[in-house]
Design a protein around this motif. Structure first.
Motif, mmCIF file in Angstrom:
data_model
loop_
_atom_site.group_PDB
_atom_site.id
_atom_site.type_symbol
_atom_site.label_atom_id
_atom_site.label_comp_id
_atom_site.label_asym_id
_atom_site.label_seq_id
_atom_site.Cartn_x
_atom_site.Cartn_y
_atom_site.Cartn_z
ATOM 1 N N MET A 69 0.857 -1.179 0.000
ATOM 2 C CA MET A 69 0.000 0.000 0.000
ATOM 3 C C MET A 69 0.893 1.229 0.000
ATOM 4 N N LEU A 70 0.783 2.013 -1.065
ATOM 5 C CA LEU A 70 1.548 3.247 -1.161
ATOM 6 C C LEU A 70 0.922 4.274 -0.225
ATOM 7 N N ARG A 71 1.744 4.925 0.600
ATOM 8 C CA ARG A 71 1.254 5.934 1.537
ATOM 9 C C ARG A 71 2.131 7.161 1.448
ATOM 10 N N LYS A 72 1.552 8.312 1.803
ATOM 11 C CA LYS A 72 2.354 9.524 1.795
ATOM 12 C C LYS A 72 3.447 9.428 2.858
ATOM 13 N N GLY A 73 4.497 10.165 2.655
ATOM 14 C CA GLY A 73 5.670 10.086 3.514
ATOM 15 C C GLY A 73 5.422 10.423 4.967
ATOM 16 N N SER A 74 4.401 11.223 5.249
ATOM 17 C CA SER A 74 4.144 11.638 6.628
ATOM 18 C C SER A 74 3.384 10.604 7.454
ATOM 19 N N GLU A 75 2.981 9.490 6.844
ATOM 20 C CA GLU A 75 2.235 8.466 7.581
ATOM 21 C C GLU A 75 3.123 7.783 8.615
ATOM 22 N N TYR A 76 2.566 7.579 9.810
ATOM 23 C CA TYR A 76 3.267 6.859 10.865
ATOM 24 C C TYR A 76 3.325 5.384 10.473
ATOM 25 N N THR A 77 4.338 4.684 10.933
ATOM 26 C CA THR A 77 4.580 3.288 10.553
ATOM 27 C C THR A 77 3.345 2.407 10.645
ATOM 28 N N SER A 78 2.592 2.479 11.734
ATOM 29 C CA SER A 78 1.471 1.558 11.931
ATOM 30 C C SER A 78 0.126 2.100 11.462
ATOM 31 N N THR A 79 0.091 3.280 10.872
ATOM 32 C CA THR A 79 -1.178 3.849 10.414
ATOM 33 C C THR A 79 -1.819 2.949 9.361
ATOM 34 N N GLY A 80 -3.058 2.553 9.611
ATOM 35 C CA GLY A 80 -3.809 1.739 8.664
ATOM 36 C C GLY A 80 -3.500 0.265 8.666
ATOM 37 N N VAL A 81 -2.735 -0.212 9.625
ATOM 38 C CA VAL A 81 -2.301 -1.606 9.610
ATOM 39 C C VAL A 81 -3.469 -2.585 9.763
ATOM 40 N N VAL A 82 -4.475 -2.253 10.568
ATOM 41 C CA VAL A 82 -5.605 -3.167 10.770
ATOM 42 C C VAL A 82 -6.380 -3.337 9.467
ATOM 43 N N ASN A 83 -6.723 -2.241 8.817
ATOM 44 C CA ASN A 83 -7.449 -2.314 7.549
ATOM 45 C C ASN A 83 -6.621 -2.976 6.454
ATOM 46 N N PHE A 84 -5.310 -2.855 6.548
ATOM 47 C CA PHE A 84 -4.399 -3.462 5.584
ATOM 48 C C PHE A 84 -4.375 -4.991 5.755
ATOM 49 N N LEU A 85 -4.324 -5.458 7.015
ATOM 50 C CA LEU A 85 -4.164 -6.888 7.288
ATOM 51 C C LEU A 85 -5.457 -7.698 7.307
ATOM 52 N N GLU A 86 -6.569 -7.101 7.727
ATOM 53 C CA GLU A 86 -7.808 -7.864 7.883
ATOM 54 C C GLU A 86 -8.200 -8.679 6.652
ATOM 55 N N PRO A 87 -8.239 -8.084 5.463
ATOM 56 C CA PRO A 87 -8.627 -8.895 4.297
ATOM 57 C C PRO A 87 -7.631 -10.004 3.981
ATOM 58 N N VAL A 88 -6.369 -9.764 4.250
ATOM 59 C CA VAL A 88 -5.343 -10.783 4.012
ATOM 60 C C VAL A 88 -5.564 -11.964 4.947
ATOM 61 N N LEU A 89 -5.768 -11.687 6.224
ATOM 62 C CA LEU A 89 -5.989 -12.762 7.201
ATOM 63 C C LEU A 89 -7.249 -13.548 6.877
ATOM 64 N N PHE A 90 -8.318 -12.859 6.505
ATOM 65 C CA PHE A 90 -9.561 -13.522 6.140
ATOM 66 C C PHE A 90 -9.333 -14.469 4.963
ATOM 67 N N SER A 91 -8.658 -14.000 3.938
ATOM 68 C CA SER A 91 -8.393 -14.800 2.754
ATOM 69 C C SER A 91 -7.490 -15.994 3.065
#
Length: 174
Positions: A69-91
């Motif tokens: 997931m491409l993110r802007k440079g100012s994003e903190y390391t863990s920002t959005g991690v739950v939404n990023f991982l949930e579909p992967v874990l489900f699949s």
């Protein structure tokens, strides 16, 4: 079809659900340096550079890229991690119901850097550590209740690897 859908399909095509016993998720953020004026590119203090701060997910056992997931440079390391991982874990749970799914966490890596790595490697990035200490030519040998690792006599980081094992043993002794 998105790039991540293609990565997911490729992963499923190359990993048989009947054979897959373990999946280790290696999640990390990284730096993509930019030059000139790029939209969403900002200064990243951690890397002391300007760029993007994408989140990437690899299979820790095979090194296969699973999602990004491409993110802007100012994003903190863990920002959005739950939404990023949930579909992967489900699949993964649906496709590989018998596989044990584990995660490699940044904080674990950071703790290991502080506690067991030789000092000269404590500032190394994960990609460097992966190349040096995980992708090593060696052979595991099992005898009765003991497992050992045999390294090539010319292994370039053999002394450092032995030091890591010694430090882990000292931690276990507490």
């Amino acid at each position: 079809m998105s790039s991540n859908d293609i990565l997911e399909d490729l992963y499923k095509m190359t990993h048989n659900p009947l054979d897959k016993r373990h999946i280790i998720l290696d999640l990390d953020s990284t730096n993509v340096e930019t030059h000139g004026h790029q939209d969403e590119s900002t200064y990243i203090y951690h890397y002391d550079t300007t760029g993007y701060h994408p989140m990437v997910l690899y299979d820790g056992l095979t090194g296969d890229l699973m999602k990004f997931m491409l993110r802007k440079g100012s994003e903190y390391t863990s920002t959005g991690v739950v939404n990023f991982l949930e579909p992967v874990l489900f699949s993964l749970r649906r496709t590989y119901p018998k596989a044990m799914i584990l995660s490699v966490a940044y904080s674990l890596v950071n703790t290991m850097k502080q506690l067991v790595l030789p000092k000269e490697f404590s500032k190394s990035r994960m990609s460097t550590l992966r190349t040096i200490f995980i992708k090593i030519a060696g052979k595991t040998v099992s005898h009765a209740k003991k497992m050992s690792m045999r390294l090539c006599s010319s292994a370039p980081y053999k002394e450092a690897i032995l030091k890591i094992f010694e430090n882990i043993h000292l931690l276990a002794l507490g």
